[in-house]
Motif scaffolding. Sequence first.
Motif, PDB file in Angstrom:
ATOM      1  N   ALA A 116      10.487  -5.352  -1.467  1.00 27.25           N
ATOM      2  CA  ALA A 116      11.783  -4.857  -1.923  1.00 27.25           C
ATOM      3  C   ALA A 116      12.779  -6.003  -2.103  1.00 27.25           C
ATOM      4  N   LEU A 117      12.769  -6.960  -1.176  1.00 34.76           N
ATOM      5  CA  LEU A 117      13.672  -8.100  -1.287  1.00 34.76           C
ATOM      6  C   LEU A 117      13.288  -8.996  -2.462  1.00 34.76           C
ATOM      7  N   ARG A 118      11.975  -9.214  -2.601  1.00 35.77           N
ATOM      8  CA  ARG A 118      11.518 -10.135  -3.646  1.00 35.77           C
ATOM      9  C   ARG A 118      11.726  -9.561  -5.043  1.00 35.77           C
ATOM     10  N   HIS A 119      11.561  -8.238  -5.180  1.00 36.16           N
ATOM     11  CA  HIS A 119      11.646  -7.617  -6.506  1.00 36.16           C
ATOM     12  C   HIS A 119      12.938  -6.826  -6.709  1.00 36.16           C
ATOM     13  N   LEU A 120      13.863  -6.966  -5.773  1.00 38.70           N
ATOM     14  CA  LEU A 120      15.229  -6.449  -5.931  1.00 38.70           C
ATOM     15  C   LEU A 120      15.274  -4.934  -6.140  1.00 38.70           C
ATOM     16  N   PHE A 121      14.629  -4.191  -5.231  1.00 38.76           N
ATOM     17  CA  PHE A 121      14.788  -2.747  -5.258  1.00 38.76           C
ATOM     18  C   PHE A 121      15.096  -2.255  -3.843  1.00 38.76           C
ATOM     19  N   THR A 122      15.703  -1.096  -3.765  1.00 42.29           N
ATOM     20  CA  THR A 122      16.046  -0.473  -2.487  1.00 42.29           C
ATOM     21  C   THR A 122      15.252   0.810  -2.329  1.00 42.29           C
ATOM     22  N   LEU A 123      14.659   0.979  -1.174  1.00 44.39           N
ATOM     23  CA  LEU A 123      13.915   2.205  -0.917  1.00 44.39           C
ATOM     24  C   LEU A 123      14.895   3.343  -0.682  1.00 44.39           C
ATOM     25  N   PRO A 124      14.793   4.419  -1.457  1.00 44.31           N
ATOM     26  CA  PRO A 124      15.750   5.523  -1.310  1.00 44.31           C
ATOM     27  C   PRO A 124      15.422   6.409  -0.118  1.00 44.31           C
ATOM     28  N   ALA A 125      16.408   7.179   0.308  1.00 44.45           N
ATOM     29  CA  ALA A 125      16.163   8.194   1.344  1.00 44.45           C
ATOM     30  C   ALA A 125      15.254   9.263   0.765  1.00 44.45           C
ATOM     31  N   THR A 126      14.155   9.537   1.450  1.00 48.16           N
ATOM     32  CA  THR A 126      13.169  10.477   0.924  1.00 48.16           C
ATOM     33  C   THR A 126      12.371  11.090   2.064  1.00 48.16           C
ATOM     34  N   VAL A 127      11.442  11.955   1.737  1.00 44.40           N
ATOM     35  CA  VAL A 127      10.569  12.566   2.750  1.00 44.40           C
ATOM     36  C   VAL A 127       9.673  11.475   3.360  1.00 44.40           C
ATOM     37  N   VAL A 128       9.587  11.469   4.665  1.00 43.59           N
ATOM     38  CA  VAL A 128       8.696  10.540   5.373  1.00 43.59           C
ATOM     39  C   VAL A 128       7.817  11.361   6.304  1.00 43.59           C
ATOM     40  N   VAL A 129       6.507  11.256   6.127  1.00 43.61           N
ATOM     41  CA  VAL A 129       5.555  11.984   6.967  1.00 43.61           C
ATOM     42  C   VAL A 129       4.929  11.014   7.959  1.00 43.61           C
ATOM     43  N   THR A 130       4.922  11.390   9.232  1.00 49.55           N
ATOM     44  CA  THR A 130       4.351  10.547  10.280  1.00 49.55           C
ATOM     45  C   THR A 130       2.894  10.938  10.512  1.00 49.55           C
ATOM     46  N   THR A 131       2.041   9.950  10.765  1.00 49.65           N
ATOM     47  CA  THR A 131       0.621  10.188  10.975  1.00 49.65           C
ATOM     48  C   THR A 131       0.286  10.046  12.457  1.00 49.65           C
ATOM     49  N   PRO A 132      -0.825  10.614  12.905  1.00 45.56           N
ATOM     50  CA  PRO A 132      -1.197  10.518  14.324  1.00 45.56           C
ATOM     51  C   PRO A 132      -1.388   9.079  14.810  1.00 45.56           C
ATOM     52  N   SER A 133      -1.736   8.158  13.905  1.00 41.92           N
ATOM     53  CA  SER A 133      -1.979   6.766  14.301  1.00 41.92           C
ATOM     54  C   SER A 133      -0.698   5.941  14.329  1.00 41.92           C
ATOM     55  N   GLY A 134       0.447   6.546  13.979  1.00 45.63           N
ATOM     56  CA  GLY A 134       1.694   5.803  13.968  1.00 45.63           C
ATOM     57  C   GLY A 134       2.106   5.322  12.595  1.00 45.63           C
ATOM     58  N   GLY A 135       1.298   5.621  11.571  1.00 51.18           N
ATOM     59  CA  GLY A 135       1.647   5.231  10.207  1.00 51.18           C
ATOM     60  C   GLY A 135       2.672   6.170   9.601  1.00 51.18           C
TER      61      GLY A 135
END
Length: 291
Positions: A116-135
Motif C-alpha cells: 500500500a505504501l509503495r503503490h500509494l493506495f489506502t485499504l478501505p474499511a470493509t468486511v474482515v473475516v477472522t480464521t481459526p488460525s489467526g488469519g
Amino acid sequence: MATIDRQATTLALAHALSAAEHGLAVIPLSRRKLPALRSPHRLDPVPLPCHGECGRFGHGVHDASTDPGRIRALFAAAPWATGYGIACGLPPHHLIGIDLDTKSGTDAPAALRELALRHLFTLPATVVVTTPSGGRHLWLSGPPDVAVPNSAGRLAPGIDVRGAGGYLVGPGSRTEHGVYGTAPGTAHLPPAPCPPALLRLLLPPPHTTARSSPSTAEHRGQGDGLIQFVLAAHEGQRNTRLFWAACRAYENGIGADLTASLVEAARSTGLTEREARATIASAARLTAQRR
C-alpha cells in the motif's frame, strides 16, 4: 456427535441464507473447507466438462446461489455440511478476497501495508473475516467488467487472492480447526470497492511485444522495488521474499539482469550466496513453466 453435526449444519444454513439476503451466492462446505457435494460425474468413464448444465448438484462453486429454495436444497443434499462458501466474482458485489495467512511464518499484514505504501493506495474499511488460525480475509468489491484471477503468494508471500471461480469460507462456518468469525466493527459493512492501484496488482501483467516492452527506466524502477522488498526481510521470511521477488523479476523480463543484485540483497539479510542462487534458480524454472 451426530447432534452436534446437525446443529452445525443448521447454523451454517442460517448463516448462508443471511449471506444470500445480502446478494452473496453460497454453497455448503464440509469441515475440511471443501465443497460438501461430490461431483456427479466422478464415476463417468470419460468425465465431460460440466458447470452444472446437467441439472445435478456437485459442481463446486458453480452450484452457488442466492435463491433460498436452492440453498436449502443444497444443504438438504449435504446434511454433513458445517460451513458455507461464498462465490467470488459474481454480481452484484463481484467479490475479491484478500487472504492474509499467518501459518507460513510470514507477516502478511505487514507485506500488504508495504504494498500500500509503495503503490500509494489506502485499504478501505470493509468486511474482515477472522480464521481459526489467526488469519484474516479482507472482502473487496471489484468492477463488473474485470475478472480477478485466483493466486497464491503472487501478490506477496503469505497473501492469497480469491477471485473469479474461487470462494471464501463464510463467517459462522465450523471447520476442523475452529469457527470463522467477523472482526469487530466490520460485520455491518458492505464489501468496499477495491482501490484501483491494488486492482492493477491483482491482475496478471499484460503480454507485451518487443515494440511495446517497458523502457530501461521502468525496468530499473521495478528492480529497485524488488531489491528493497528482499532487503526488508526478517528471519523466517528471507527465502520466501527472495523467491517471490525473483518470480516477479522473471515475469517482467528482468530476472537475468537482476540476479546479481538479488543475490547481494539476500546475502545482506543472512542467506548464503549458494542458498540465494538456488532460490532464484527455482523461481526461474517455475516462471518458465508458466509461460
